[in-house]
Design a protein around this motif. Structure first.
Motif, PDB file in Angstrom:
ATOM      1  N   LEU A 245      11.514  22.033  -1.425  1.00  0.00           N
ATOM      2  CA  LEU A 245      11.183  20.942  -2.348  1.00  0.00           C
ATOM      3  C   LEU A 245       9.790  21.088  -2.954  1.00  0.00           C
ATOM      4  O   LEU A 245       9.654  21.082  -4.184  1.00  0.00           O
ATOM      5  CB  LEU A 245      11.330  19.594  -1.648  1.00  0.00           C
ATOM      6  N   PRO A 246       8.717  21.205  -2.182  1.00  0.00           N
ATOM      7  CA  PRO A 246       7.402  21.350  -2.816  1.00  0.00           C
ATOM      8  C   PRO A 246       7.259  22.648  -3.587  1.00  0.00           C
ATOM      9  O   PRO A 246       6.596  22.683  -4.630  1.00  0.00           O
ATOM     10  CB  PRO A 246       6.423  21.279  -1.638  1.00  0.00           C
TER      11      PRO A 246
ATOM     12  N   ARG B 201       8.522  23.496   8.182  1.00  0.00           N
ATOM     13  CA  ARG B 201       8.707  22.410   9.124  1.00  0.00           C
ATOM     14  C   ARG B 201       7.899  22.583  10.407  1.00  0.00           C
ATOM     15  O   ARG B 201       7.362  21.624  10.939  1.00  0.00           O
ATOM     16  CB  ARG B 201      10.197  22.309   9.460  1.00  0.00           C
TER      17      ARG B 201
ATOM     18  N   ASP C 265       1.943  21.480   2.631  1.00  0.00           N
ATOM     19  CA  ASP C 265       2.670  21.142   3.851  1.00  0.00           C
ATOM     20  C   ASP C 265       1.949  21.764   5.049  1.00  0.00           C
ATOM     21  O   ASP C 265       0.737  21.657   5.159  1.00  0.00           O
ATOM     22  CB  ASP C 265       4.129  21.621   3.738  1.00  0.00           C
TER      23      ASP C 265
ATOM     24  N   HIS D 139       0.368  16.466   6.360  1.00  0.00           N
ATOM     25  CA  HIS D 139       1.535  15.580   6.336  1.00  0.00           C
ATOM     26  C   HIS D 139       1.425  14.592   7.491  1.00  0.00           C
ATOM     27  O   HIS D 139       1.059  14.964   8.613  1.00  0.00           O
ATOM     28  CB  HIS D 139       2.809  16.416   6.469  1.00  0.00           C
TER      29      HIS D 139
ATOM     30  N   GLY E  82       6.181  17.879   0.039  1.00  0.00           N
ATOM     31  CA  GLY E  82       7.167  17.097  -0.687  1.00  0.00           C
ATOM     32  C   GLY E  82       6.866  17.040  -2.179  1.00  0.00           C
ATOM     33  O   GLY E  82       6.326  17.977  -2.775  1.00  0.00           O
ATOM     34  N   LEU E  83       7.189  15.907  -2.782  1.00  0.00           N
ATOM     35  CA  LEU E  83       6.957  15.737  -4.212  1.00  0.00           C
ATOM     36  C   LEU E  83       5.477  15.637  -4.561  1.00  0.00           C
ATOM     37  O   LEU E  83       5.109  15.728  -5.733  1.00  0.00           O
ATOM     38  CB  LEU E  83       7.689  14.487  -4.714  1.00  0.00           C
TER      39      LEU E  83
END
Length: 333
Positions: free
Chosen positions: A23-24, A90, A120, A140, A174-175
């Motif tokens: 996503l990012p 992650r 992230d 994060h 993320g966004l």
């Protein structure tokens, strides 16, 4: 033809790490694509970008989708680029473990005065390589306690989407990667060009670094006082702060704070904070290989044995049993 010979305002190297979040990466890259050209032709005129890898081939994301590497370190001169953007994924511990493989490249980029951007969990890699000393960092929210415990000398900026601190830039992921891309592009290309394409991306507006994410429980659920208290709970998770400290910072009495939490969650503020710590421990057990002693430090519990006892009472299983049961299902992720 004149436009074809324009020198780009910014030159980016994008470095996705194994297991990076798509996503990012996709959001940041697409923002560059829209700004890079007059129309939606994906030409690299006003800014350029290439996907960098420590070796040729592909890099697999956390979702299993892979991105092709355009260039390897032997094919570039780092001094020709403005930003090296590192995309993490992650697992913070897996990202830290990449330091021997990526450290030389990152150190050389810093030597060549290329600005290093961590997206992230990539901040864990930069920290492990000694590249965040003297700089602030945004992490994060789910990994903030973990980072503070691992790197207590690096200041963490809470409740921000991104942080631009000289030649070190960090983004929570993320966004928010789109918001950071807009800000970096605006500084070199102007706000109009930086905002170009947001409507095509179905993004209403660019958010500032101070934007509060409304989907977070501490913002959406129970009003300003409770939201502020929960934000402080996350920030103070490993500290020796008391509920009296919490109430004083929020600006209401301890009794009033408990009444608000009872109304919103059916428990006192203290019980909510204890449960938050245990939920953090559960998540860390399932998403890292760190010892229970280290995780206990992250939540301000000096005795891992006591933590194991209260954890079993809360979840009906010991920390060791939970981790063991989860391993077959996690696979390579």
């Amino acid at each position: 033809m004149l436009a074809e010979t324009l020198m780009p305002d910014l030159r980016f190297l994008l470095l996705p790490l194994p297991g990076f979040a798509m996503l990012p990466f996709g959001g940041f890259l697409d923002k560059l694509r829209f700004t890079g050209d007059e129309e939606d032709y994906s030409r690299q005129r006003y800014c350029t970008w290439s996907v960098l890898g420590v070796e040729a081939g592909e890099v697999e994301s956390s979702s299993g989708a892979a991105v092709r590497v355009d260039l390897t370190p032997e094919q570039i001169r780092l001094i020709d680029y403005d930003y090296l953007v590192v995309f993490g994924g992650r697992s913070a511990s897996a990202t830290e473990a990449l330091a021997p493989r990526y450290g030389e490249l990152l150190q050389e980029a810093a030597t060549q005065r290329v600005k290093l951007v961590s997206i992230d969990n990539a901040c864990f890699l930069l920290a492990a390589c000694g590249l965040l000393e003297g700089h602030k960092v945004v992490v994060h929210w789910r990994h903030e306690s973990e980072f503070r415990a691992s790197y207590p000398r690096i200041p963490v900026v809470s409740e921000q989407l991104y942080c631009i601190d000289g030649s070190r830039i960090s983004c929570a992921g993320g966004l928010a990667a789109i918001d950071l891309a807009v800000e970096l592009l605006a500084r070199a290309c102007g706000r109009t060009r930086a905002m170009k394409g947001l409507a095509d991306m179905l993004v209403d507006e660019s958010r500032s670094s101070q934007h509060q994410v409304r989907s977070r429980e501490d913002v959406a659920a129970a009003g300003r006082h409770v939201g502020r208290a929960i934000a402080l709970m996350r920030h103070w998770m490993a500290s020796g702060k008391t509920m009296e400290d919490m109430a004083e910072r929020v600006g209401i009495s301890r009794r009033q704070l408990d009444r608000l939490f009872q109304a919103a969650y059916g428990m006192t503020a203290s019980d909510y904070w204890s449960d938050m710590r245990l939920r953090h421990v559960e998540w860390r057990l399932l998403n890292s290989s760190h010892s229970l002693a280290l995780i206990a430090d992250e939540v301000g519990m000096a005795d891992p044995g006591y933590l194991a006892k209260v954890f079993r009472k809360r979840f009906g299983v010991t920390p060791a049993a939970l981790r063991k049961a989860a391993r077959p299902a996690q696979g390579g992720r």
